[in-house]
Design an enzyme around this catalytic site. Structure first.
Site, PDB file in Angstrom:
ATOM      1  N   PHE A   1       7.172   5.361   5.975  1.00  0.00           N
ATOM      2  CA  PHE A   1       7.710   5.214   4.619  1.00  0.00           C
ATOM      3  C   PHE A   1       6.656   5.322   3.518  1.00  0.00           C
ATOM      4  CE2 PHE A   1      10.368   2.534   7.467  1.00  0.00           C
ATOM      5  CZ  PHE A   1      11.532   3.294   7.405  1.00  0.00           C
ATOM      6  N   SER A   2       5.381   5.531   3.894  1.00  0.00           N
ATOM      7  CA  SER A   2       4.341   5.521   2.854  1.00  0.00           C
ATOM      8  C   SER A   2       3.059   6.203   3.315  1.00  0.00           C
ATOM      9  CB  SER A   2       4.014   4.074   2.468  1.00  0.00           C
ATOM     10  OG  SER A   2       3.465   3.393   3.584  1.00  0.00           O
TER      11      SER A   2
ATOM     12  N   ASP B   1       7.904  -6.727  11.861  1.00  0.00           N
ATOM     13  CA  ASP B   1       7.047  -5.614  12.301  1.00  0.00           C
ATOM     14  C   ASP B   1       5.623  -6.096  12.569  1.00  0.00           C
ATOM     15  OD1 ASP B   1       6.532  -3.025  13.100  1.00  0.00           O
ATOM     16  OD2 ASP B   1       6.188  -2.256  11.076  1.00  0.00           O
TER      17      ASP B   1
ATOM     18  N   VAL C   1      -1.163   5.534   2.610  1.00  0.00           N
ATOM     19  CA  VAL C   1      -2.001   4.432   2.126  1.00  0.00           C
ATOM     20  C   VAL C   1      -3.418   4.928   1.841  1.00  0.00           C
ATOM     21  CG1 VAL C   1      -2.797   2.084   2.597  1.00  0.00           C
ATOM     22  CG2 VAL C   1      -0.585   2.845   3.509  1.00  0.00           C
TER      23      VAL C   1
END
Length: 348
Positions: A66-67, A172, A69
């Site tokens: 989802f990303s 998670d 970094v």
């Protein structure tokens, strides 16, 4: 094979069984009902996004589903930071992560959200976090002494207990989401993108956590789970570190994952778990699963890890890695376990 081949999906059979109540967690079951909707109703919050002018990207340090970094720098203060650029996902999911991070701000060993920014042109949202000088776990874990292991697992439990006390499940927990600055002895729990508010008797998605750290409840489509999911994941981490076998339960897919667990914890207790919650084995399941007796932890001891293994740590694993989520030790109870005696005695 579909995940649902593993359990009886007869639509006429409701879970839980009619004669069985949903068992609420031992602690923190009513946190969100006490705090009220302004605390947990993330769908109706209005976010105030800042512009990203004060931040510059230095280098990429990771990526997820989802990303992406990056290590960054605050150009005003010259402080290092972490910039998490979010991929296009539902606004609801972004709001949930931000609301949870805001609610947990200042909690022990929880990563600090410093800012939320949105690029005026692309409308791409980013989250700005404190920077941790992390050592990759594949490099760090093999070097840890038993004192280090006790210290860091205790710090992780402290973060987890705080998170649960605030009515939130992380969902998670895994080595990739536990940042450790070994020089400064700092631990931070990161990536709250799958975290969720706990409400009693609510069904939750089982498509959370990472395969090797998924609790049995997720693998058998048990949707009425709670905070205890996180303690299973910590147990998997602890076993992996202690026995120098990372990941400890190494399944090739979600179905094989339960087989790997059953080969250690045995099939007898798994059958009891199914019986208790009114779940039924589908025929395909038995073909994969077979019958296994419970293995003692001593079976995993060898010359390279024996200096880390003790009766205390094996007892703690027995209390964390339990099929029945309602019988697992809580983070607060785990912090009181004899395995952590020297940590408790040394802490001010």
């Amino acid at each position: 094979m579909d995940q649902m081949d593993l359990v009886d999906t007869d639509k006429s059979r409701k879970y839980p069984a009619k004669d069985l109540k949903i068992i609420l967690p031992k602690t923190y079951a009513d946190v969100n009902s006490k705090k009220g909707p302004e605390y947990w109703d993330y769908e109706n919050i209005t976010l105030k996004w800042n512009v990203p002018d004060s931040y510059e990207i230095v280098r990429k340090i990771g990526r997820g589903k989802f990303s992406e970094v990056f290590e960054g720098i605050n150009t005003v203060t010259k402080d290092k930071c972490v910039i998490k650029i979010l991929k296009p996902v539902k606004k609801k999911k972004i709001k949930r992560e931000i609301k949870i991070l805001q609610n947990l701000r200042g909690g022990p060993n929880i990563i600090k959200l410093l800012d939320i920014v949105k690029d005026p042109q692309s409308r791409t949202p980013s989250l700005i976090f404190e920077h941790v000088n992390n050592t990759d776990f594949k490099t760090l874990y093999p070097t840890l002494s038993i004192q280090d292991i006790k210290y860091y697992i205790y710090q992780l439990l402290k973060a987890m207990n705080y998170c649960h006390s605030q009515g939130i499940m992380h969902r998670d927990i895994k080595p990739h989401n536990v940042m450790i600055d070994h020089e400064k002895k700092i631990l931070r729990l990161i990536d709250w993108g799958l975290a969720e508010f706990y409400h009693p008797e609510q069904e939750y998605s089982v498509r959370v956590a990472t395969r090797y750290y998924k609790g049995p409840e997720l693998l058998v489509d048990m949707r009425y789970y709670d905070y205890s999911l996180d303690i299973w994941s910590i147990g998997c981490m602890l076993a992996g570190i202690i026995f120098k076998k990372e990941p400890f339960f190494y399944g090739h897919d979600n179905y094989d994952q339960l087989v790997k667990i059953a080969k250690v914890l045995g099939t007898e207790d798994l059958h009891r778990y199914f019986e208790k919650y009114g779940l039924k084995f589908a025929p395909a399941y038995q073909e994969i699963l077979g019958n296994h007796s419970k293995k003692p932890w001593t079976k995993f001891v060898h010359h390279e890890n024996q200096h880390l293994v003790s009766p205390e740590v094996m007892d703690l694993l027995d209390r964390m890695l339990v099929y029945d989520h309602t019988k697992r030790i809580t983070p607060l109870e785990a912090m009181e376990h004899p395995f952590f005696n020297e940590i408790k005695n040394n802490s001010v």
